[in-house]
Write a protein that holds these residues in place. Structure first.
Motif, PDB file in Angstrom:
ATOM      1  N   ALA A 210       0.852  -1.195   0.000  1.00  0.00           N
ATOM      2  CA  ALA A 210       0.000   0.000   0.000  1.00  0.00           C
ATOM      3  C   ALA A 210       0.887   1.245   0.000  1.00  0.00           C
ATOM      4  O   ALA A 210       2.005   1.229   0.510  1.00  0.00           O
ATOM      5  N   GLU A 211       0.380   2.330  -0.552  1.00  0.00           N
ATOM      6  CA  GLU A 211       1.204   3.525  -0.704  1.00  0.00           C
ATOM      7  C   GLU A 211       1.511   4.177   0.642  1.00  0.00           C
ATOM      8  O   GLU A 211       0.630   4.367   1.482  1.00  0.00           O
ATOM      9  N   MET A 212       2.797   4.509   0.821  1.00  0.00           N
ATOM     10  CA  MET A 212       3.268   5.198   2.021  1.00  0.00           C
ATOM     11  C   MET A 212       3.910   6.519   1.613  1.00  0.00           C
ATOM     12  O   MET A 212       4.652   6.587   0.628  1.00  0.00           O
ATOM     13  N   PHE A 213       3.630   7.552   2.397  1.00  0.00           N
ATOM     14  CA  PHE A 213       4.343   8.819   2.241  1.00  0.00           C
ATOM     15  C   PHE A 213       5.541   8.792   3.181  1.00  0.00           C
ATOM     16  O   PHE A 213       5.415   8.481   4.363  1.00  0.00           O
ATOM     17  N   GLU A 214       6.716   9.107   2.639  1.00  0.00           N
ATOM     18  CA  GLU A 214       7.953   9.077   3.419  1.00  0.00           C
ATOM     19  C   GLU A 214       8.673  10.406   3.248  1.00  0.00           C
ATOM     20  O   GLU A 214       8.796  10.917   2.132  1.00  0.00           O
ATOM     21  N   ILE A 215       9.157  10.962   4.365  1.00  0.00           N
ATOM     22  CA  ILE A 215       9.870  12.233   4.299  1.00  0.00           C
ATOM     23  C   ILE A 215      11.023  12.240   5.293  1.00  0.00           C
ATOM     24  O   ILE A 215      10.892  11.759   6.423  1.00  0.00           O
ATOM     25  N   ASP A 216      12.162  12.750   4.855  1.00  0.00           N
ATOM     26  CA  ASP A 216      13.334  12.956   5.708  1.00  0.00           C
ATOM     27  C   ASP A 216      13.591  14.453   5.787  1.00  0.00           C
ATOM     28  O   ASP A 216      13.670  15.133   4.750  1.00  0.00           O
ATOM     29  N   ARG A 217      13.740  14.954   7.017  1.00  0.00           N
ATOM     30  CA  ARG A 217      13.944  16.394   7.205  1.00  0.00           C
ATOM     31  C   ARG A 217      15.048  16.670   8.212  1.00  0.00           C
ATOM     32  O   ARG A 217      15.216  15.929   9.186  1.00  0.00           O
ATOM     33  N   LEU A 218      15.779  17.749   7.962  1.00  0.00           N
ATOM     34  CA  LEU A 218      16.669  18.320   8.969  1.00  0.00           C
ATOM     35  C   LEU A 218      15.852  19.372   9.698  1.00  0.00           C
ATOM     36  O   LEU A 218      15.400  20.348   9.096  1.00  0.00           O
ATOM     37  N   ARG A 219      15.637  19.175  11.002  1.00  0.00           N
ATOM     38  CA  ARG A 219      14.796  20.081  11.779  1.00  0.00           C
ATOM     39  C   ARG A 219      15.660  21.128  12.466  1.00  0.00           C
ATOM     40  O   ARG A 219      16.685  20.801  13.081  1.00  0.00           O
TER      41      ARG A 219
ATOM     42  N   PRO B  43      -4.049  12.112   1.584  1.00  0.00           N
ATOM     43  CA  PRO B  43      -3.531  12.052   0.209  1.00  0.00           C
ATOM     44  C   PRO B  43      -2.793  13.309  -0.239  1.00  0.00           C
ATOM     45  O   PRO B  43      -2.009  13.255  -1.193  1.00  0.00           O
ATOM     46  N   GLU B  44      -3.019  14.446   0.444  1.00  0.00           N
ATOM     47  CA  GLU B  44      -2.379  15.692   0.022  1.00  0.00           C
ATOM     48  C   GLU B  44      -0.945  15.829   0.521  1.00  0.00           C
ATOM     49  O   GLU B  44      -0.235  16.775   0.146  1.00  0.00           O
ATOM     50  N   LEU B  45      -0.468  14.905   1.341  1.00  0.00           N
ATOM     51  CA  LEU B  45       0.862  15.028   1.939  1.00  0.00           C
ATOM     52  C   LEU B  45       1.983  15.294   0.930  1.00  0.00           C
ATOM     53  O   LEU B  45       2.851  16.137   1.185  1.00  0.00           O
ATOM     54  N   PRO B  46       2.022  14.615  -0.219  1.00  0.00           N
ATOM     55  CA  PRO B  46       3.137  14.855  -1.155  1.00  0.00           C
ATOM     56  C   PRO B  46       3.188  16.281  -1.691  1.00  0.00           C
ATOM     57  O   PRO B  46       4.227  16.717  -2.203  1.00  0.00           O
ATOM     58  N   HIS B  47       2.087  17.026  -1.574  1.00  0.00           N
ATOM     59  CA  HIS B  47       2.019  18.365  -2.154  1.00  0.00           C
ATOM     60  C   HIS B  47       2.244  19.476  -1.126  1.00  0.00           C
ATOM     61  O   HIS B  47       2.226  20.653  -1.470  1.00  0.00           O
ATOM     62  N   VAL B  48       2.464  19.108   0.133  1.00  0.00           N
ATOM     63  CA  VAL B  48       2.642  20.097   1.199  1.00  0.00           C
ATOM     64  C   VAL B  48       4.096  20.560   1.245  1.00  0.00           C
ATOM     65  O   VAL B  48       5.022  19.766   1.069  1.00  0.00           O
ATOM     66  N   ASP B  49       4.294  21.857   1.472  1.00  0.00           N
ATOM     67  CA  ASP B  49       5.638  22.413   1.640  1.00  0.00           C
ATOM     68  C   ASP B  49       6.032  22.248   3.108  1.00  0.00           C
ATOM     69  O   ASP B  49       5.618  23.027   3.967  1.00  0.00           O
ATOM     70  N   PHE B  50       6.840  21.227   3.387  1.00  0.00           N
ATOM     71  CA  PHE B  50       7.187  20.916   4.767  1.00  0.00           C
ATOM     72  C   PHE B  50       8.421  21.669   5.262  1.00  0.00           C
ATOM     73  O   PHE B  50       8.961  21.336   6.311  1.00  0.00           O
ATOM     74  N   ARG B  51       8.837  22.691   4.549  1.00  0.00           N
ATOM     75  CA  ARG B  51       9.917  23.521   5.087  1.00  0.00           C
ATOM     76  C   ARG B  51       9.439  24.286   6.312  1.00  0.00           C
ATOM     77  O   ARG B  51      10.229  24.570   7.224  1.00  0.00           O
ATOM     78  N   LYS B  52       8.143  24.606   6.350  1.00  0.00           N
ATOM     79  CA  LYS B  52       7.580  25.294   7.512  1.00  0.00           C
ATOM     80  C   LYS B  52       6.326  24.614   8.045  1.00  0.00           C
ATOM     81  O   LYS B  52       5.966  24.799   9.205  1.00  0.00           O
ATOM     82  N   ALA B  53       5.643  23.842   7.218  1.00  0.00           N
ATOM     83  CA  ALA B  53       4.386  23.220   7.637  1.00  0.00           C
ATOM     84  C   ALA B  53       4.626  22.162   8.706  1.00  0.00           C
ATOM     85  O   ALA B  53       5.648  21.476   8.717  1.00  0.00           O
TER      86      ALA B  53
END
Length: 251
Positions: free
Chosen positions: A126-135, A155-165
Motif C-alpha cells: 500500500a502507498e506510504m508517504f515518506e519524508i526525511d527532514r533536517l529540523r 492524500p495531500e501530503l506529497p504536495h505540502v511544503d514541509f519547510r515550515k508546515a
C-alpha cells in the motif's frame, strides 16, 4: 537584573520566572554567562539557596546549562519535551519562543514494506508517504527526522511544503489528529551523514527517538524516527510507583 519578588508563591519560583522572562525576551541572549549565585542573591535580596533552586529548575527546562568551573550559561538551543505531552516539533519550538523550520532532504511515495504493513495494519505494498527532514530552531540544526504515513490517511501530503508546515497540523486537517504515541529513546553514535548534517563529529552521541502515533480511532497514523543532537534535546518523563493490592507500594 532586577525583579519584584512579592506574593505568596515560593521565592525560588519567582526568581526562576524573573530569569526566564529575561531569557525569553532576549535581554539575556543565548550563550550569555549568567551572573554568579552570590551576585544574583545580593541583587534580588534572597539567599543563594533560593538562587540555586531557581537555576536548577531552569536547567531542568533546558534554558540554562552549567559549565564546571566557569558558571552557568543560557542554552543556545535546548529543546525539552514537557512530561507526558504529545507535541509536534513546531509546537515544542513555539513554547520556547523559537521558530521551527526544516530542510527537506527527501520526500516520496513508495510501497509499504512488510514490516510497515504489519505495524500499521495495511496491505503490504500500500502507498506510504515518506519524508526525511533536517529540523531547525531559529536556523540552528537540532534533529534529523524520518517519518512515514499511509498515504490513504492524508492524500495531500506529497504536495505540502514541509519547510515550515507542521505534519501534525496537516494530519489534523485530514481528520487524523494524533492523540497518543508509543515513544522509545536510546543513545546512538552519529554516522557520517548524520554528523555532516547536524554539525557534530562522527561517533558523537545522539539521542534516537522512535515513535508510533495513533489517532482517536486507535489507527496507527505515523511511524517516526528522530535523531537529536544530545546537547540540544532533553526528554522529561513523569514516573509513578505502582500500588500493590491493599494500598501498599510496589517494592
Amino acid at each position: 537584573m532586577t525583579a519584584s519578588l512579592v506574593g505568596p508563591r515560593p521565592l525560588h519560583d519567582q526568581v526562576r520566572e524573573a530569569i526566564e522572562s529575561q531569557i525569553r525576551s532576549g535581554r539575556i541572549p543565548p550563550g550569555a554567562r549568567l551572573q554568579s549565585e552570590r551576585h544574583l542573591a545580593e541583587r534580588l535580596g534572597v539567599s543563594r539557596v533560593t538562587i540555586r533552586r531557581a537555576l536548577d529548575a531552569l536547567a531542568d527546562e533546558g534554558l540554562v546549562r552549567a559549565a564546571p568551573g566557569s558558571g552557568r550559561y543560557v542554552s543556545e538551543v535546548a529543546l525539552a519535551e514537557p512530561p507526558n505531552a504529545l507535541l509536534s516539533f513546531t509546537e515544542l519550538g513555539a513554547r520556547r519562543g523559537l521558530t521551527a523550520t526544516a530542510r527537506v532532504l527527501r520526500k516520496r511515495v513508495r510501497p509499504a514494506t512488510l514490516e510497515e504493513a504489519e505495524r500499521i495494519g495495511i496491505a503490504p505494498g500500500a502507498e506510504m508517504f515518506e519524508i526525511d527532514r533536517l529540523r531547525m530552531l531559529d536556523g540552528v540544526a537540532v534533529a534529523l527526522d524520518h517519518t512515514r504515513v499511509p498515504i490513504a490517511i492524508a492524500p495531500e501530503l506529497p504536495h505540502v511544503d514541509f519547510r515550515k508546515a507542521s505534519l501534525y497540523s496537516v494530519l489534523e486537517e485530514a481528520g487524523a489528529a494524533l492523540v497518543r504515541a508509543d515513544y522509545t529513546t536510546e543513545a546512538c553514535a552519529a554516522n557520517a551523514a548524520q554528523a555532516r548534517r547536524l554539525g557534530v563529529a562522527v561517533g558523537d552521541p545522539l539521542l534516537l527517538a522512535r515513535t508510533t502515533s495513533y489517532d482517536s480511532a486507535n489507527r496507527v497514523v505515523e511511524l517516526g524516527e528522530t535523531a537529536y543532537r544530545s546537547d540540544r534535546y532533553r526528554f522529561h518523563a513523569t514516573l509513578v510507583r505502582e500500588r500493590r493490592p491493599g494500598g501498599g507500594m510496589t517494592p
